[in-house]
Design a protein around this motif. Structure first.
Motif, PDB file in Angstrom:
ATOM      1  N   PRO A 190       4.586  24.992  52.357  1.00 37.99           N
ATOM      2  CA  PRO A 190       5.002  24.458  51.127  1.00 37.99           C
ATOM      3  C   PRO A 190       3.890  24.627  49.978  1.00 37.99           C
ATOM      4  CG  PRO A 190       4.820  22.655  52.684  1.00 37.99           C
ATOM      5  CD  PRO A 190       4.057  23.819  53.171  1.00 37.99           C
ATOM      6  N   LEU A 191       4.496  24.567  48.802  1.00 38.32           N
ATOM      7  CA  LEU A 191       3.715  24.778  47.508  1.00 38.32           C
ATOM      8  C   LEU A 191       3.393  23.748  46.667  1.00 38.32           C
ATOM      9  CD1 LEU A 191       4.955  28.293  46.174  1.00 38.32           C
ATOM     10  CD2 LEU A 191       2.999  28.015  47.741  1.00 38.32           C
ATOM     11  N   ALA A 192       2.391  23.492  45.882  1.00 38.79           N
ATOM     12  CA  ALA A 192       1.954  22.550  45.133  1.00 38.79           C
ATOM     13  C   ALA A 192       2.972  22.309  43.754  1.00 38.79           C
ATOM     14  CB  ALA A 192       0.738  22.605  44.764  1.00 38.79           C
ATOM     15  N   ALA A 236       8.197  15.881  41.212  1.00 36.85           N
ATOM     16  CA  ALA A 236       7.707  16.175  42.099  1.00 36.85           C
ATOM     17  C   ALA A 236       6.497  15.758  42.624  1.00 36.85           C
ATOM     18  CB  ALA A 236       7.739  17.740  42.478  1.00 36.85           C
ATOM     19  N   LEU A 237       5.451  15.664  41.596  1.00 35.51           N
ATOM     20  CA  LEU A 237       4.024  15.142  41.616  1.00 35.51           C
ATOM     21  C   LEU A 237       4.191  13.623  42.034  1.00 35.51           C
ATOM     22  CD1 LEU A 237       1.205  15.869  41.721  1.00 35.51           C
ATOM     23  CD2 LEU A 237       1.186  15.414  39.254  1.00 35.51           C
ATOM     24  N   ALA A 243      10.009  14.698  49.853  1.00 33.60           N
ATOM     25  CA  ALA A 243      10.728  14.696  48.511  1.00 33.60           C
ATOM     26  C   ALA A 243      10.471  15.427  47.417  1.00 33.60           C
ATOM     27  CB  ALA A 243      11.094  13.188  48.426  1.00 33.60           C
ATOM     28  N   GLY A 244       9.017  15.343  47.459  1.00 27.20           N
ATOM     29  CA  GLY A 244       8.376  16.233  46.329  1.00 27.20           C
ATOM     30  C   GLY A 244       8.419  17.611  46.547  1.00 27.20           C
ATOM     31  N   GLN A 245       8.330  17.864  47.728  1.00 31.89           N
ATOM     32  CA  GLN A 245       8.211  19.565  48.289  1.00 31.89           C
ATOM     33  C   GLN A 245       9.684  19.910  48.314  1.00 31.89           C
ATOM     34  OE1 GLN A 245       6.267  18.934  52.173  1.00 31.89           O
ATOM     35  NE2 GLN A 245       4.253  18.819  51.082  1.00 31.89           N
ATOM     36  N   ILE A 288       9.748  27.700  51.584  1.00 28.93           N
ATOM     37  CA  ILE A 288       9.157  26.455  51.439  1.00 28.93           C
ATOM     38  C   ILE A 288      10.120  25.446  52.476  1.00 28.93           C
ATOM     39  CG2 ILE A 288       9.030  24.249  49.988  1.00 28.93           C
ATOM     40  CD1 ILE A 288       8.010  26.311  47.828  1.00 28.93           C
ATOM     41  N   ILE A 289      11.314  25.677  52.186  1.00 34.46           N
ATOM     42  CA  ILE A 289      12.216  25.026  52.890  1.00 34.46           C
ATOM     43  C   ILE A 289      12.102  25.199  54.515  1.00 34.46           C
ATOM     44  CG2 ILE A 289      14.882  24.783  53.465  1.00 34.46           C
ATOM     45  CD1 ILE A 289      15.378  25.258  50.684  1.00 34.46           C
ATOM     46  N   LEU A 290      11.909  26.428  54.806  1.00 28.79           N
ATOM     47  CA  LEU A 290      11.772  26.741  56.336  1.00 28.79           C
ATOM     48  C   LEU A 290      10.519  25.924  56.870  1.00 28.79           C
ATOM     49  CD1 LEU A 290      12.288  30.491  56.516  1.00 28.79           C
ATOM     50  CD2 LEU A 290      13.781  28.785  57.357  1.00 28.79           C
ATOM     51  N   ALA A 291       9.273  25.870  56.003  1.00 31.30           N
ATOM     52  CA  ALA A 291       8.296  24.992  56.399  1.00 31.30           C
ATOM     53  C   ALA A 291       8.482  23.401  56.435  1.00 31.30           C
ATOM     54  CB  ALA A 291       7.131  25.192  55.434  1.00 31.30           C
TER      55      ALA A 291
END
Length: 295
Positions: A190-192, A236-237, A243-245, A288-291
């Protein structure tokens, strides 16, 4: 009939009548040829490094070869970059001496830094980092040495006839993006939330450099994009957690669609950039979805 058309007060064949309102001229300015050549060659270098470096690493693993020492690895990296850049310069019809000087600009930083490395003054990481840093001024010096050649736009070579070769020539930005994001498929993370701010910022910076804001509505649309992705990053933050990711993943995928639209219209950013950015955005959104679903 000819005399009648040429009579005073009547229309002439050389002065066609224009009906309806005329559109105001729109100025489309681009990067200077010198900067454009530098950017193209830098991308070709990265493509060569990613493609040839990955192929060599895979082959070495299959053959059971030991990893290269930092000094040898730096020379191999310069070779990969030189091949990618030389192929692109050949495609752009640059002269042989210009290609040779640019290849030399790849090797000189490595050879210079190998001296303090061998003396124990630099470690392997500093050698690799310093090589990358010194390659930039070396490229600039090579371009300025042949300013007259790089200041003009060279016509590309004829498009290859074979369908596969033609596809590679037309879709190289997408191929470069796939090479740059290959690790994301094997190790998705995932990314910030703040990474979403990079997406609209790139368009605003490039559009400003290319002076695209004279196009009606162009700046307003990009500012709306900035507000939209900034709001998504803030939400997202605030949500945090999965949920944010998920919102971050949606933001990257949504920007891939933004890239497709700009690639079709050819506005604000070069089409090559939109193609490259679209593939990267899609890959990052999907990985990101895969993670999220595999953890």
């Amino acid at each position: 009939m000819t005399d009648a058309l040429a009579a005073p007060g009547g229309p002439t064949p050389s002065t066609p009548t224009i009906h309806g309102p005329t559109a105001a001229p729109v100025r489309h300015s681009r990067l200077s040829p010198l900067a454009r050549h530098l950017m193209e060659m830098a991308l070709a270098m990265v493509a060569g490094m990613l493609a040839l470096g990955a192929a060599r690493a895979t082959l070495g693993g299959l053959l059971g070869l030991a990893p290269a020492t930092p000094g040898v690895a730096s020379l191999l990296m310069a070779t990969d970059m030189s091949i990618g850049m030389a192929v692109w310069m050949w495609y752009r019809r640059h002269s042989g001496p210009a290609v040779g000087e640019m290849v030399l600009a790849m090797y000189v930083p490595v050879l210079v830094l190998l001296v303090p490395y061998r003396a124990g003054l630099l470690d392997g990481d500093a050698l690799m980092m310093g090589t990358h840093v010194l390659m930039v001024p070396a490229m600039v010096a090579a371009v300025l040495r042949r300013r007259a050649e790089y200041a003009v736009h060279h016509p590309n070579r004829a498009a290859p006839r074979h369908p596969w070769a033609r596809a590679v020539a037309q879709r190289w930005p997408a191929g470069l993006a796939l090479l740059m994001t290959a690790d994301n498929w094997s190790s998705p993370v995932p990314l910030a939330a703040y990474t979403l701010l990079v997406l609209p910022a790139g368009y605003l910076i490039i559009g400003t450099v290319r002076r695209q804001w004279g196009v009606p509505g162009a700046l307003r649309l990009q500012l709306a994009g900035l507000a939209g992705w900034s709001g998504l990053a803030l939400l997202a933050l605030l949500l945090g957690g999965p949920a944010g990711q998920w919102l971050v993943a949606f933001g990257w995928l949504a920007h891939a669609g933004w890239d497709v639209i700009h690639h079709r219209t050819g506005k604000v950013v070069p089409r090559a950039y939109a193609q490259w950015c679209g593939v990267i955005d899609a890959v990052l959104g999907i990985t990101i979805i895969l993670a999220l679903v595999t953890t």
